[in-house]
Design a protein around this motif. Structure first.
Motif, PDB file in Angstrom:
ATOM      1  N   VAL A   1      10.504   1.001   0.449  1.00  0.00           N
ATOM      2  CA  VAL A   1      11.077   0.925  -0.649  1.00  0.00           C
ATOM      3  C   VAL A   1      12.459   1.858  -0.859  1.00  0.00           C
ATOM      4  CG1 VAL A   1       8.993   0.305  -2.322  1.00  0.00           C
ATOM      5  CG2 VAL A   1       9.217   2.709  -1.771  1.00  0.00           C
ATOM      6  N   ILE A   2      12.916   1.891   0.122  1.00  0.00           N
ATOM      7  CA  ILE A   2      14.156   2.797   0.448  1.00  0.00           C
ATOM      8  C   ILE A   2      15.000   2.698  -0.851  1.00  0.00           C
ATOM      9  CG2 ILE A   2      15.527   1.151   1.787  1.00  0.00           C
ATOM     10  CD1 ILE A   2      16.514   3.728   3.271  1.00  0.00           C
ATOM     11  N   GLY A   3      15.542   3.865  -1.482  1.00  0.00           N
ATOM     12  CA  GLY A   3      16.360   3.864  -2.649  1.00  0.00           C
ATOM     13  C   GLY A   3      15.565   4.087  -4.007  1.00  0.00           C
ATOM     14  N   GLN A   4      14.335   3.632  -3.900  1.00  0.00           N
ATOM     15  CA  GLN A   4      13.569   3.932  -5.097  1.00  0.00           C
ATOM     16  C   GLN A   4      13.359   5.211  -5.638  1.00  0.00           C
ATOM     17  OE1 GLN A   4      11.340   1.630  -6.907  1.00  0.00           O
ATOM     18  NE2 GLN A   4      11.249   3.499  -8.215  1.00  0.00           N
ATOM     19  N   LYS A   5      13.650   5.370  -6.865  1.00  0.00           N
ATOM     20  CA  LYS A   5      13.606   6.847  -7.769  1.00  0.00           C
ATOM     21  C   LYS A   5      12.203   7.048  -7.372  1.00  0.00           C
ATOM     22  CE  LYS A   5      14.761   9.109 -12.072  1.00  0.00           C
ATOM     23  NZ  LYS A   5      15.223   8.825 -13.307  1.00  0.00           N
ATOM     24  N   THR A   6      11.770   8.198  -6.860  1.00  0.00           N
ATOM     25  CA  THR A   6      10.446   8.990  -6.823  1.00  0.00           C
ATOM     26  C   THR A   6      10.043  10.225  -6.863  1.00  0.00           C
ATOM     27  OG1 THR A   6       8.505   8.517  -5.425  1.00  0.00           O
ATOM     28  CG2 THR A   6      10.418   8.950  -4.151  1.00  0.00           C
ATOM     29  N   MET A   7       9.126  10.633  -7.420  1.00  0.00           N
ATOM     30  CA  MET A   7       8.495  12.038  -7.143  1.00  0.00           C
ATOM     31  C   MET A   7       8.010  12.334  -5.761  1.00  0.00           C
ATOM     32  SD  MET A   7       9.418  13.476  -9.866  1.00  0.00           S
ATOM     33  CE  MET A   7       8.608  15.054 -10.037  1.00  0.00           C
ATOM     34  N   PHE A   8       7.957  13.138  -5.117  1.00  0.00           N
ATOM     35  CA  PHE A   8       7.004  13.500  -4.018  1.00  0.00           C
ATOM     36  C   PHE A   8       6.027  14.591  -4.085  1.00  0.00           C
ATOM     37  CE2 PHE A   8      10.600  11.267  -1.693  1.00  0.00           C
ATOM     38  CZ  PHE A   8       9.988  10.765  -0.711  1.00  0.00           C
TER      39      PHE A   8
ATOM     40  N   HIS B   1       7.430   6.495 -10.139  1.00  0.00           N
ATOM     41  CA  HIS B   1       6.996   6.306  -8.927  1.00  0.00           C
ATOM     42  C   HIS B   1       6.693   7.458  -8.412  1.00  0.00           C
ATOM     43  CE1 HIS B   1       7.514   4.958  -4.779  1.00  0.00           C
ATOM     44  NE2 HIS B   1       6.815   3.792  -4.936  1.00  0.00           N
ATOM     45  N   VAL B   2       5.470   7.640  -7.753  1.00  0.00           N
ATOM     46  CA  VAL B   2       5.287   8.875  -6.845  1.00  0.00           C
ATOM     47  C   VAL B   2       4.959   8.515  -5.197  1.00  0.00           C
ATOM     48  CG1 VAL B   2       3.432  11.141  -6.643  1.00  0.00           C
ATOM     49  CG2 VAL B   2       4.218  10.022  -8.972  1.00  0.00           C
ATOM     50  N   THR B   3       5.422   9.379  -4.533  1.00  0.00           N
ATOM     51  CA  THR B   3       5.275   9.330  -3.137  1.00  0.00           C
ATOM     52  C   THR B   3       4.386  10.263  -2.552  1.00  0.00           C
ATOM     53  OG1 THR B   3       7.221   8.391  -2.536  1.00  0.00           O
ATOM     54  CG2 THR B   3       6.482   8.811  -0.644  1.00  0.00           C
ATOM     55  N   ILE B   4       3.281  10.247  -1.822  1.00  0.00           N
ATOM     56  CA  ILE B   4       2.532  11.124  -1.419  1.00  0.00           C
ATOM     57  C   ILE B   4       2.813  11.207   0.255  1.00  0.00           C
ATOM     58  CG2 ILE B   4       0.138  12.241  -1.091  1.00  0.00           C
ATOM     59  CD1 ILE B   4      -0.616  10.427  -3.481  1.00  0.00           C
TER      60      ILE B   4
END
Ligand SMILES: C[S@@+](CC[C@H](N)C(=O)[O-])C[C@H]1O[C@@H](n2cnc3c(N)ncnc32)[C@H](O)[C@@H]1O
Ligand SMILES: Nc1nc2[nH]cc(C(=O)O)c2c(=O)[nH]1
Ligand code: SF4
Ligand SMILES: [Mg+2]
Length: 242
Positions: free
Chosen positions: A20-27, A76-79
């Motif tokens: 999902v490269i480019g996806q706006k996200t929190m980490f 969207h949140v990336t862990i």
């Protein structure tokens, strides 16, 4: 109350890698890893250098910090980590994010399984090539991939292998041929994870990207792959928290 060891919470930013490269996200970056890759760009999660910064947080506490930082500017949140799949306790947080209507991505190396992995929207498994000094347990990886692909939940799974040299590329090819149905990503390795000279780093990484593209162009066994740089490194170099 179930606690999770957290080292970083940041964003919104963009997902710089993979499916999902480019996806706006929190980490959210968890502490602890069962590997110790020679070139790990997040070694502070496991080498003890940031042990005093680890916070034991509940799902609610992480959620409240995410909303403080991100307000209503994220979906969207990336862990990532470390290896978040070491943490059985992440189940509460995953379910809380679902309740809040957020999509979830995970970055893990495929050495450990958790039931909550079935609830992840964008699941990246990143087996480690020879340059890392780590050895993949393929029977474990088979088991994890079989479990996930046989589950009837609609998560999307991808494989991503970081490549530094031709032996890594041979390893990557083995992984791709072993699981041909799973979307496959090749990622440029960053050999210089400590430099602050971003311009030079970017130049080197772009040259390596071109090298990797050339290898893929020539190889009939790599027709259905995607070749990517670490986009965040091209934009921000080795800066943390982006
Ligand atoms: C820091 S790791 C954390 C998640 C998990 N431990 C893993 O390795 O998949 C996140 C991603 O960064 C990649 N990575 C780590 N160091 C890197 C480097 N020096 N160059 C390129 N990618 C790197 C890993 O392969 C992984 O895909
Ligand atoms: N922007 C951004 N994208 C990323 N994709 C994977 C990351 C990671 O460290 O797991 C990462 C990261 O640290 N930052
Ligand atoms: S598995 Fe991931 S976090 Fe662990 S050492 Fe390797 S790259 Fe770093
Ligand atoms: Mg990273």
């Amino acid at each position: 109350m179930k606690k999770i060891p957290v080292l970083e919470i940041f964003g919104p930013t963009i997902q710089g890698e993979g499916m999902v490269i480019g996806q706006k996200t929190m980490f959210v970056r968890t502490a602890g890893c069962d590997y110790s890759c020679s070139w790990c760009d997040s070694a502070f999660t496991w080498d003890g250098s940031a042990k005093n910064d680890i916070r034991q947080m509940t799902a609610e506490e992480i959620w409240s910090e995410l909303t403080e930082l991100g307000g209503n500017r994220f979906s969207h949140v990336t862990i990532s980590g470390g290896n978040p799949a070491l943490l059985a306790n992440l189940d509460d947080f995953v379910h809380l994010l679902k309740e809040k209507g957020k999509k979830i991505a995970i970055e893990t190396q495929g050495s450990k399984y958790q039931e909550w992995l079935k609830s992840i929207d964008d699941l990246t498994i990143s087996p480690k090539p020879p340059s890392s000094g780590m050895k993949t347990d393929f029977s474990k990886l088979d088991e994890i991939i079989n479990t996930l692909t046989n589950s009837n939940k609609h998560n999307s799974l991808s494989l991503k292998v970081v490549v530094f040299h031709t032996e890594d590329l041979s390893f990557a090819k083995c992984v791709h041929l072993r699981y041909p149905e799973i979307p496959f990503y090749l990622q440029v390795g960053n050999e210089n994870v400590h430099t602050a000279e971003t311009d030079r780093l970017v130049q080197t990484l772009l040259e390596k990207y071109e090298w990797l593209i050339d290898q893929v162009i020539e190889d009939s066994q790599l027709n259905n792959v995607r070749v990517l740089p670490q986009l965040h490194t091209l934009v921000w170099g080795n800066k943390r928290g982006v």
